[in-house]
Design an enzyme around this catalytic site. Structure first.
Site, PDB file in Angstrom:
ATOM      1  N   ASP A  25     -93.187 -13.939 -13.324  1.00 43.50           N
ATOM      2  CA  ASP A  25     -93.295 -13.465 -14.704  1.00 43.50           C
ATOM      3  C   ASP A  25     -93.610 -11.968 -14.698  1.00 43.50           C
ATOM      4  O   ASP A  25     -94.632 -11.538 -14.155  1.00 43.50           O
ATOM      5  CB  ASP A  25     -94.400 -14.239 -15.425  1.00 43.50           C
ATOM      6  CG  ASP A  25     -94.348 -14.069 -16.936  1.00 43.50           C
ATOM      7  OD1 ASP A  25     -93.517 -13.276 -17.415  1.00 43.50           O
ATOM      8  OD2 ASP A  25     -95.137 -14.726 -17.630  1.00 43.50           O
ATOM      9  N   ASP A  76     -87.779 -11.949 -18.876  1.00 47.29           N
ATOM     10  CA  ASP A  76     -88.884 -11.526 -18.024  1.00 47.29           C
ATOM     11  C   ASP A  76     -89.477 -12.621 -17.150  1.00 47.29           C
ATOM     12  O   ASP A  76     -90.580 -12.462 -16.627  1.00 47.29           O
ATOM     13  CB  ASP A  76     -89.996 -10.927 -18.889  1.00 47.29           C
ATOM     14  CG  ASP A  76     -90.537 -11.918 -19.914  1.00 47.29           C
ATOM     15  OD1 ASP A  76     -89.909 -12.982 -20.102  1.00 47.29           O
ATOM     16  OD2 ASP A  76     -91.577 -11.636 -20.531  1.00 47.29           O
ATOM     17  N   GLU A  77     -88.765 -13.726 -16.973  1.00 45.28           N
ATOM     18  CA  GLU A  77     -89.329 -14.783 -16.152  1.00 45.28           C
ATOM     19  C   GLU A  77     -88.250 -15.659 -15.526  1.00 45.28           C
ATOM     20  O   GLU A  77     -87.162 -15.817 -16.057  1.00 45.28           O
ATOM     21  CB  GLU A  77     -90.313 -15.645 -16.947  1.00 45.28           C
ATOM     22  CG  GLU A  77     -89.713 -16.317 -18.162  1.00 45.28           C
ATOM     23  CD  GLU A  77     -90.730 -17.158 -18.923  1.00 45.28           C
ATOM     24  OE1 GLU A  77     -91.652 -17.719 -18.297  1.00 45.28           O
ATOM     25  OE2 GLU A  77     -90.593 -17.257 -20.153  1.00 45.28           O
TER      26      GLU A  77
END
Length: 341
Positions: free
Chosen positions: A8, A105-106
């Protein structure tokens, strides 16, 4: 041994902006809207320095400015974030792992290794060296535990959460510490006297099924037990929907103006759907009434469609489900794609 890692990116949007503007490092940065707190808009993300003042995602920009008067406000720049995200995911794929992208973002990483912490450290180093981004890594024996572990790892750390330490770490935590349980569900669980993860894990599945339905009720208990999917699939990130919205600097109340705005948004969404190359299955409309009450309604299309006229018709039909008795400060239209297995 097989492991699931959840990677993350820390304060992602703010981090991208800070990388572009190094002079902002260490300062409270807020990204969202047009980057002007005197105008309406909401926070997309905030740097840790801004979060220390209570600024968080979804907060009105004006509220953020009151909480943190010295914050530096910047407009959202989606193309820049997408470009950095793609470089991060490409970096992850250079490792001998399976990468399942689940957002900008992950990503989940499936790996066979005897030292997951060492792998996590190598990933963090590579992501930093090649993209300038910092990331936190949660290690688990399934996706649920890996995802929750990341919360304990932030910022820029590594944390392992497995069957071995699940009870010790999670038992006394509130139910909303579980991935998949939000504020509304938390409130309903509290009404049943279920405040902690342990209480939920020990609860009666039949009582949960009666309150939440035969599928969701028992599933919440399964979450409390730490059960989850251990399989990471190398599938590219596929958008679940396309949406457009507009925040009005002055509230609007005229019904014809509201319909006109919805029509315009629907046409833009229809173009996004066409660009995606997939038909939409549902159409949703979001209305934020003054001062800040947000509601969403949606309908399923008779059949999946990318016809602009059909998407516009459906959006206006959904709009008709609202009682437009209060001034409107934001409108949004979302087209949802069919769920694929």
């Amino acid at each position: 041994m097989d492991w699931v890692l959840h990677v993350d990116l820390d304060q992602f949007l703010a981090a991208v902006e800070i990388a572009r503007h190094p002079e902002l490092k260490g300062k409270p940065v807020v990204v969202g809207g047009a980057g002007d707190p005197t105008q309406r808009g909401v926070v997309a993300t905030a740097s840790y320095e801004a979060r220390a003042f209570g600024v968080h995602s979804g907060m009105p920009l004006r509220t953020a400015a009151k909480k943190c008067p010295d914050a530096i406000f910047l407009p959202s720049d989606a193309p820049a974030y997408e470009e950095v995200s793609e470089r991060v995911m490409a970096t992850l794929r250079e490792f001998p792992v399976v990468v399942e992208v689940i957002g900008w973002d992950e990503a989940f990483v499936g790996a066979h290794t005897d030292d997951p912490e060492a792998l996590a450290a190598d990933i963090q180093e590579a992501v930093s060296a090649k993209t300038g981004m910092s990331c936190s890594v949660g290690i688990g024996d399934n996706k649920l535990r890996a995802k929750i572990a990341t919360g304990f790892a932030k910022p820029a750390g590594v944390y392992r959460l497995t069957r071995d330490n699940w009870v010790a770490v999670m038992a006394k935590r509130p139910v909303d510490a579980l991935w998949g349980i939000g504020p509304k569900t938390t409130k309903k669980l509290l009404e049943l006297g279920l405040e902690t993860v342990e209480q939920l894990a020990r609860s009666d599945p039949a009582a949960l099924a009666e309150r939440f339905g035969p599928n969701m009720g028992p599933w919440y208990r399964t979450l409390a037990l730490g059960a989850g999917d251990p399989n990471v699939e190398a599938t590219p990130y596929v958008a679940k929907s396309r949406s457009r919205e507009v925040t009005f600097q002055e509230n609007i109340s005229d019904h014809s103006d509201i319909r006109s705005e919805i029509s315009n948004l629907a046409k833009r969404v229809a173009q996004d759907v066409a660009d995606e190359g997939r038909p939409a299955a549902r159409v949703a409309v979001k209305v934020r009434f003054a001062p800040f009450l947000t509601y969403t309604r949606s309908i399923t299309l008779p059949s999946p469609s990318d016809d602009p006229a059909e998407i516009e018709r459906a959006a206006l039909e959904v709009l008709g489900l609202f009682e437009l008795r209060k001034p409107v400060r934001l409108l949004g239209v979302r087209a949802e794609f069919p769920v694929t297995e």
